[in-house]
Design a protein around this motif. Sequence first.
Motif, mmCIF file in Angstrom:
data_model
loop_
_atom_site.group_PDB
_atom_site.id
_atom_site.type_symbol
_atom_site.label_atom_id
_atom_site.label_comp_id
_atom_site.label_asym_id
_atom_site.label_seq_id
_atom_site.Cartn_x
_atom_site.Cartn_y
_atom_site.Cartn_z
ATOM 1 N N GLU A 148 0.839 -1.190 0.000
ATOM 2 C CA GLU A 148 0.000 0.000 0.000
ATOM 3 C C GLU A 148 0.879 1.248 0.000
ATOM 4 O OE1 GLU A 148 -2.802 -0.036 3.179
ATOM 5 O OE2 GLU A 148 -3.366 -2.142 2.853
ATOM 6 N N VAL A 149 0.402 2.278 -0.687
ATOM 7 C CA VAL A 149 1.145 3.534 -0.731
ATOM 8 C C VAL A 149 1.352 4.090 0.674
ATOM 9 C CG1 VAL A 149 1.050 5.942 -1.496
ATOM 10 C CG2 VAL A 149 0.398 4.106 -3.070
ATOM 11 N N ALA A 150 0.366 3.900 1.548
ATOM 12 C CA ALA A 150 0.474 4.409 2.914
ATOM 13 C C ALA A 150 1.669 3.808 3.640
ATOM 14 C CB ALA A 150 -0.806 4.126 3.694
ATOM 15 N N TRP A 151 2.053 2.577 3.301
ATOM 16 C CA TRP A 151 3.214 1.964 3.948
ATOM 17 C C TRP A 151 4.488 2.741 3.620
ATOM 18 C CZ3 TRP A 151 2.348 -3.915 2.489
ATOM 19 C CH2 TRP A 151 1.150 -4.354 3.088
ATOM 20 N N LEU A 152 4.588 3.214 2.385
ATOM 21 C CA LEU A 152 5.761 4.017 2.014
ATOM 22 C C LEU A 152 5.780 5.329 2.792
ATOM 23 C CD1 LEU A 152 5.778 3.575 -1.882
ATOM 24 C CD2 LEU A 152 7.018 2.247 -0.170
ATOM 25 N N GLU A 153 4.621 5.938 2.935
ATOM 26 C CA GLU A 153 4.535 7.183 3.710
ATOM 27 C C GLU A 153 4.876 6.931 5.172
ATOM 28 O OE1 GLU A 153 1.041 9.288 0.982
ATOM 29 O OE2 GLU A 153 0.501 8.092 2.737
ATOM 30 N N ASP A 154 4.431 5.797 5.715
ATOM 31 C CA ASP A 154 4.786 5.424 7.090
ATOM 32 C C ASP A 154 6.292 5.263 7.233
ATOM 33 O OD1 ASP A 154 2.082 5.327 7.720
ATOM 34 O OD2 ASP A 154 1.938 3.156 7.407
ATOM 35 N N PHE A 155 6.889 4.533 6.295
ATOM 36 C CA PHE A 155 8.323 4.277 6.325
ATOM 37 C C PHE A 155 9.111 5.583 6.321
ATOM 38 C CE2 PHE A 155 12.075 3.880 3.466
ATOM 39 C CZ PHE A 155 12.902 3.138 4.290
ATOM 40 N N LEU A 156 8.755 6.507 5.433
ATOM 41 C CA LEU A 156 9.475 7.773 5.346
ATOM 42 C C LEU A 156 9.219 8.655 6.568
ATOM 43 C CD1 LEU A 156 9.066 8.586 1.550
ATOM 44 C CD2 LEU A 156 11.082 7.695 2.735
ATOM 45 N N ARG A 204 2.258 -1.865 10.286
ATOM 46 C CA ARG A 204 2.349 -1.500 8.882
ATOM 47 C C ARG A 204 3.796 -1.537 8.389
ATOM 48 N NH1 ARG A 204 -2.381 3.122 8.648
ATOM 49 N NH2 ARG A 204 -0.862 4.264 7.381
ATOM 50 N N ILE A 205 4.739 -1.128 9.233
ATOM 51 C CA ILE A 205 6.159 -1.210 8.851
ATOM 52 C C ILE A 205 6.570 -2.671 8.704
ATOM 53 C CG2 ILE A 205 8.526 -0.762 9.602
ATOM 54 C CD1 ILE A 205 7.104 1.723 8.574
ATOM 55 N N ARG A 206 6.084 -3.550 9.603
ATOM 56 C CA ARG A 206 6.370 -4.981 9.490
ATOM 57 C C ARG A 206 5.808 -5.542 8.178
ATOM 58 N NH1 ARG A 206 10.461 -6.674 12.822
ATOM 59 N NH2 ARG A 206 10.043 -6.114 15.000
ATOM 60 N N SER A 207 4.628 -5.086 7.825
ATOM 61 C CA SER A 207 4.033 -5.544 6.566
ATOM 62 C C SER A 207 4.869 -5.100 5.376
ATOM 63 C CB SER A 207 2.598 -5.004 6.427
ATOM 64 O OG SER A 207 1.762 -5.519 7.438
ATOM 65 N N LEU A 208 5.375 -3.856 5.434
ATOM 66 C CA LEU A 208 6.237 -3.370 4.356
ATOM 67 C C LEU A 208 7.516 -4.196 4.289
ATOM 68 C CD1 LEU A 208 6.914 -1.291 2.155
ATOM 69 C CD2 LEU A 208 7.847 0.190 3.962
ATOM 70 N N GLU A 209 8.103 -4.493 5.448
ATOM 71 C CA GLU A 209 9.337 -5.285 5.471
ATOM 72 C C GLU A 209 9.086 -6.692 4.945
ATOM 73 O OE1 GLU A 209 11.993 -3.380 9.075
ATOM 74 O OE2 GLU A 209 10.239 -4.558 9.637
ATOM 75 N N ASP A 210 7.918 -7.248 5.262
ATOM 76 C CA ASP A 210 7.578 -8.568 4.712
ATOM 77 C C ASP A 210 7.469 -8.502 3.197
ATOM 78 O OD1 ASP A 210 7.532 -9.635 7.245
ATOM 79 O OD2 ASP A 210 5.339 -9.529 7.458
ATOM 80 N N TRP A 211 6.886 -7.413 2.691
ATOM 81 C CA TRP A 211 6.725 -7.266 1.242
ATOM 82 C C TRP A 211 8.086 -7.086 0.565
ATOM 83 C CZ3 TRP A 211 7.743 -3.258 -2.239
ATOM 84 C CH2 TRP A 211 7.179 -3.412 -3.515
ATOM 85 N N VAL A 212 8.964 -6.269 1.173
ATOM 86 C CA VAL A 212 10.302 -6.058 0.611
ATOM 87 C C VAL A 212 11.132 -7.329 0.724
ATOM 88 C CG1 VAL A 212 12.452 -4.738 0.835
ATOM 89 C CG2 VAL A 212 10.252 -3.568 1.065
ATOM 90 N N GLY A 213 10.933 -8.044 1.837
ATOM 91 C CA GLY A 213 11.666 -9.292 2.026
ATOM 92 C C GLY A 213 12.897 -9.183 2.886
#
Length: 304
Positions: A2-10, A35-44
């Motif tokens: 989700e785009v929001a995950w990128l905004e969270d990360f930044l 949400r950051i964990r979900s982004l990290e799971d997606w990135v791998g």
Amino acid sequence: MEVAWLEDFLAVVAHGGFSRAAENRNITQPALSRRIRSLEDWVGTPLFHRTTHTVELTAAGESFQVTAEETLRRLASGRDEAREVAQGHAELLRFAATNALSLTFFPAWLRRVEATLPFNINVQMVANHMEICERMMIQGQSQFLLCHHYPAASTLLAPAQFRSVHIGDDMLVPVSAPDGNGRPLHTLPGRADAPVAYVAYRPESGMGRIVAAALETALPPTHLKPTFTSHLAKLLVTMALDGRGLGWSPQSLVAEHLERGELVRAGDAGWDIPMEIHLYRSRARQSAVAEKFWSHVAGGAPTA
């Protein structure tokens, strides 16, 4: 993803931790962490090193930051361009500018540029301190940034993602209110046992970074005692006029005060800090009118 995950990360990167980032994003800290964990799971791979007191980017996180910023910038640019075309505003140019330059430089510079432009433009301007202007550029909210440039001063605009053109020059000069004899109330460099009163820029100010860099790398040793701090150059001039301390001010802001004797130099020309005025843009493709405008300016349109 989700785009929001990128905004969270930044947001975590910008605020240096999850608590302040969650507050900025208007969500709870546990929700942000999920949400950051979900982004990290997606990135791998993990993007942050987490300890009890600190949060730092991993090497993978540093690499992904560039991708996240560029992705959000392109999405924002594409969305805005589509809206502008749909609304018949395809000629709109979105500028950010530091507060001082929005008052002293931008109007006359734009007038000179427009006099030679072979097409019409509609200009939207947002003025703020340097850090907010940089964030607007990184997030794709502005197409151009007008700001001061000093080689030794830091910037959030990575050369791999942004480029700039030199369009003018300015100078920071040390000024003070005069005493009854027309001499400066506060003079450089001060002494260790009697530091000189000093009205200072905040760290998020572009000129604050420039003065700090010059004091560290170019100017003689000083002994300064801050008595007032702000990111607004014009407010610091007012405080200097009030006798609160000396300060480095853009020559364009204090020339008339110096001419009338309301301010005097607090040091000779050896204390001046020369600056360039730059126009920044993203290296990514801009709207058609923004690209034409950039080509015109970078190709030798009038400068200061």
